[in-house]
Design an enzyme around this catalytic site. Structure first.
Site, short mmCIF file in Angstrom:
data_model
loop_
_atom_site.label_atom_id
_atom_site.label_comp_id
_atom_site.label_asym_id
_atom_site.label_seq_id
_atom_site.Cartn_x
_atom_site.Cartn_y
_atom_site.Cartn_z
CB CYS A 73 -0.90 0.03 1.24
SG CYS A 73 -2.07 -1.32 1.37
CD GLU A 75 -2.46 4.20 2.77
OE1 GLU A 75 -3.67 4.46 2.81
OE2 GLU A 75 -1.99 3.32 2.01
CB CYS A 112 -6.28 -1.05 4.36
SG CYS A 112 -4.51 -1.44 4.44
CB CYS A 115 -2.16 1.31 5.98
SG CYS A 115 -1.49 0.70 4.42
#
Length: 160
Positions: A73, A75, A112, A115
């Site tokens: 991801c 992040e 999410c 993260c």
């Protein structure tokens, strides 16, 4: 039995123009990073930008892989890079934006769960909250003063 009420406080801005100029600039960095995402499978592009206490801005995007669990991801791409390159710096705020090629994403899209857990590790490490700003492709922007606000029952080293 005891019942516990856990709440979350979020500020909502109607658009980017309502943000302070420095936060708007950070979100523009996230938008530029989103446009560089490698998302050929999900067609869901995410960009993140992180402001450090030394003034550095680190930005990154999601990176997918045909072996789905091997992707990362936006992040986590950003925080792991910042943690590796600037291990003594504190993370002040993060801007996140997501867009789908399958439809317009006008509602803010938060990080999410994986993260959130990764980001909260740095909040705990630095003993200071990290502001989060998140949005879809355009439209409203949400702000949380802390990742722990979005993940109130954190799992941390104290339970290990």
């Amino acid at each position: 039995m005891t019942e516990v009420n856990i709440s979350c406080v979020i500020q909502v801005f109607d658009n980017l123009d309502e943000l302070d100029p420095d936060v708007k600039d950070l979100m523009q960095n996230a938008i530029a990073a989103r446009d560089m995402a490698y998302a050929p499978y999900s067609n869901f592009k995410v960009g993140a930008a992180l402001l450090l206490d030394n003034g550095e801005v680190i930005s990154g995007s999601n990176q997918e892989n045909a072996s789905y669990p091997s992707g990362l991801c936006a992040e986590r791409t950003v925080i792991y890079y910042a943690g590796a390159k600037y291990p003594k710096s504190k993370f002040l705020r993060m801007a996140i934006t997501a867009a789908s090629k399958k439809g317009t994403t006008l509602e803010p899209i938060p990080p999410c769960g994986a993260c959130r857990q990764a980001i909260v590790e740095y909040e705990i490490k630095q003993h200071k909250p990290i502001e989060l700003y998140f949005m879809g492709a355009s439209g409203k922007v949400m702000k949380s003063n802390s990742v722990a606000n979005l993940l109130p029952l954190v799992f941390d080293k104290s339970v290990l």
